[in-house]
Design an enzyme around this catalytic site. Structure first.
Site, PDB file in Angstrom:
ATOM      1  N   TYR A 170       0.945  -0.740  -0.079  1.00 41.29           N
ATOM      2  CA  TYR A 170       0.234  -0.267   0.083  1.00 41.29           C
ATOM      3  C   TYR A 170       0.311   0.906  -0.128  1.00 41.29           C
ATOM      4  O   TYR A 170       0.957   2.081  -0.989  1.00 41.29           O
ATOM      5  CB  TYR A 170      -1.070  -0.378   1.571  1.00 41.29           C
ATOM      6  CG  TYR A 170      -1.248   1.536   1.834  1.00 41.29           C
ATOM      7  CD1 TYR A 170      -2.940   1.363   0.852  1.00 41.29           C
ATOM      8  CD2 TYR A 170      -1.701   1.819   2.213  1.00 41.29           C
ATOM      9  CE1 TYR A 170      -3.700   2.014   1.034  1.00 41.29           C
ATOM     10  CE2 TYR A 170      -2.067   3.649   2.473  1.00 41.29           C
ATOM     11  CZ  TYR A 170      -3.070   3.366   1.483  1.00 41.29           C
ATOM     12  OH  TYR A 170      -4.178   4.824   1.874  1.00 41.29           O
ATOM     13  N   ASP A 217      -4.111   9.668   2.918  1.00 40.07           N
ATOM     14  CA  ASP A 217      -3.445   8.236   2.891  1.00 40.07           C
ATOM     15  C   ASP A 217      -4.761   7.809   4.205  1.00 40.07           C
ATOM     16  O   ASP A 217      -4.608   8.159   4.985  1.00 40.07           O
ATOM     17  CB  ASP A 217      -2.343   7.810   3.859  1.00 40.07           C
ATOM     18  CG  ASP A 217      -2.419   6.772   4.103  1.00 40.07           C
ATOM     19  OD1 ASP A 217      -3.716   5.725   4.329  1.00 40.07           O
ATOM     20  OD2 ASP A 217      -1.643   6.583   5.073  1.00 40.07           O
ATOM     21  N   TYR A 235      -6.536  -6.087   3.288  1.00 38.69           N
ATOM     22  CA  TYR A 235      -7.618  -5.180   3.142  1.00 38.69           C
ATOM     23  C   TYR A 235      -8.472  -5.715   2.581  1.00 38.69           C
ATOM     24  O   TYR A 235      -8.069  -6.877   1.931  1.00 38.69           O
ATOM     25  CB  TYR A 235      -7.188  -4.209   2.567  1.00 38.69           C
ATOM     26  CG  TYR A 235      -6.370  -3.414   2.812  1.00 38.69           C
ATOM     27  CD1 TYR A 235      -6.037  -3.093   4.531  1.00 38.69           C
ATOM     28  CD2 TYR A 235      -5.428  -1.792   1.975  1.00 38.69           C
ATOM     29  CE1 TYR A 235      -5.600  -2.182   4.811  1.00 38.69           C
ATOM     30  CE2 TYR A 235      -4.744  -0.472   2.638  1.00 38.69           C
ATOM     31  CZ  TYR A 235      -4.569  -0.701   4.152  1.00 38.69           C
ATOM     32  OH  TYR A 235      -4.089  -0.012   4.699  1.00 38.69           O
ATOM     33  N   ASP A 261     -11.284   4.299   5.526  1.00 37.46           N
ATOM     34  CA  ASP A 261     -13.049   4.259   4.948  1.00 37.46           C
ATOM     35  C   ASP A 261     -13.860   5.401   5.532  1.00 37.46           C
ATOM     36  O   ASP A 261     -13.839   5.988   5.920  1.00 37.46           O
ATOM     37  CB  ASP A 261     -13.635   3.048   5.500  1.00 37.46           C
ATOM     38  CG  ASP A 261     -12.516   1.754   4.421  1.00 37.46           C
ATOM     39  OD1 ASP A 261     -12.073   1.815   3.308  1.00 37.46           O
ATOM     40  OD2 ASP A 261     -12.277   0.813   5.446  1.00 37.46           O
TER      41      ASP A 261
END
Lengths: 319, 319
Positions: B82, B178, B248, B181
């Site tokens: 990521y 960054d 994820y 959610d």
């Protein structure tokens, strides 16, 4: 080579309710410490075949789900990613149009469905060991089992290793091994004896594509598999590609592809799509949802850690 | 636009033990019916900051794991995928070498670590709302928090939206968002007002890269985000790329990238890597493990279903 070969396969009993009541939690020795969990909205079938534990349930997000020995094999929602990629990566990369293809495993019919998209193919054989998988798929996964309806398909409920061994030398353009994980009935499908038989059964210029786990979980196993294949497919090419798929462990799965050199010594460059799947009857199937020529090429681009581990064992094609 | 904006964020309490005792089961309204489960080998921290529920535990396979509001944010084993991709996809695609970069969120320091790999960069600001995340990362995720050690980094514990809004027009070469959610503290980071502020704060030719969920789970949300961005980054370019990452949801996560046209009207072609991250001091950091120039290009190749949904809303670069 296969460190899981001696592990006992597990049943769905170990997984059902492991994540609280009403959830299937895919715990396994193969991916310790992590587990994909899917909510069980309705149990559809729970039984045991001669070979394995078979469980089918309904999930609100993923539709019907097939579970063998406690491991998720296919869901109606995301199966297309796997079926399209394990099929079209090898078949679209072949230098000659494929005419005769063998599927080992794949009893759900999903790979067959994708193979039938190639209008050039005249004969498709499948060797699946477990008739119950075919039966359950026809009942609960009709969008995959549709693969059995094509007139070119010949179904053999039998030991795939024996079937390949009995084939005449130089029979197939492609052999696709749609196996479960290397615990339980599929463990032999990761062994040298089987790969030697497949090599023999391929036409010159032919290819093998086998389910080959995930670089995030099993890079050592994949490396060992690559080394083994290199010793068998001498003079051929070898590549490793992958697809994303939410319900497989860590969200992706890869494929080991090997080619046998053609009569003129040329080998297959797996990274290049040389054709697009064109069914004889375009209306017979829904359009593909994962594969396209750009996806084909990108599937062979591995994260740096996986490239560094695997590239030394792979062999580029030479056309 | 964000259908989760009004949902209540959850605490780790809802997830701990949901998969049987000793497991964290990442249940959420954002991915109904499925959940990634990680075994809790040791609880390291459990608390509540002013903004969110903070939980840190140890897993035998993934190392230390940071969980915010019951959602896995980073594990020591797979975070590099990521951090490298959200950082180097935009920074390596810029037409000019980056000099000044802002990170919004990213309190674990992982993105900072990757930004510092670019020797051309003179100043790196971070605006993280939650000081407890920084504190916990320094304590339990030192391989990520190392990003804070670089002398070019300026840490601001504050509201990122206000920080961007207060910046002078045309300040940054790149802004990297960054975020967690779009439930809880990060939901505002998916809204139009924030994107307009970022657009204003970018230099001509500058780029934004924001965490933008997963095509398997949230294609509608991504489509809406793309439409919104298109209305703001007029005359610019837009692309969507992704990385695989086991922990994820569904095993991958994507990034929305937008560029503001340069003075001469040229825009960034995100799909092309124009440089390789070269730290001023090569020995300061371990080598990258996910990113390389081939991975860069392949990250923008989407499965057919996602390409068909998103391509109409994206805008290729023109150099």
């Amino acid at each position: 080579m296969n460190k899981y070969a001696d592990d006992a396969p597990q049943s769905a009993d170990k997984c059902i309710g492991a994540c609280g009541e009403g959830w299937l939690c895919e715990v396994s020795e193969m991916w310790k410490g992590q587990a994909m969990s899917l909510k069980i909205d309705e149990e559809l079938f729970r039984g045991r075949s001669e070979f394995q534990d078979v469980y089918v349930f309904k999930n609100s997000a993923y539709g019907n789900v097939l579970v063998l020995d406690g491991v998720i094999q296919a869901t109606e929602r995301d199966e297309f990613a796997y079926q399209e990629m394990i099929t079209h990566l090898p078949l679209c990369a072949l230098n000659e149009e494929p005419k005769r293809v063998l599927v080992v495993g794949g009893g759900d019919g999903g790979v067959l469905r994708e193979v039938t998209r190639h209008g050039s193919i005249e004969r498709i054989e499948i060797a699946e060991i477990d008739g119950m998988v075919v039966e359950m798929s026809k009942k609960f996964l009709p969008s995959m089992a549709v693969g059995f309806d094509d007139a070119r398909v010949e179904v053999n409920i039998c030991d795939g290793i024996k079937y390949v061994g009995d084939a005449e030398e130089g029979t197939y353009d492609a052999i696709i091994v749609d196996s479960s994980d290397p615990i339980g009935p599929a463990s032999v499908l990761f062994e040298e004896a089987f790969f030697k038989k497949m090599h023999r059964a391929l036409k010159p210029g032919g290819v093998v594509c086998t389910q080959a786990e995930c670089v995030w979980l099993h890079i050592d196993l994949i490396e060992d598999l690559a080394k083994m294949c290199k010793g068998i497919f001498v003079g051929g090419s070898m590549a490793y590609g992958y697809t994303t798929i939410p319900t497989y462990p860590s969200g992706q799965i890869g494929f080991m592809m090997c080619s046998k050199p053609a009569a003129d010594g040329s080998t297959v460059d797996f990274t290049k799509a040389k054709r697009f799947p064109r069914p004889a009857d375009e209306s017979a199937l829904k359009p593909m949802r994962y594969y396209n020529p750009q996806v084909h090429a990108a599937a062979f681009v591995l994260p740096e850690f996986a490239r560094a581990a695997l590239e030394p064992h792979l062999v580029p094609g030479s056309e």
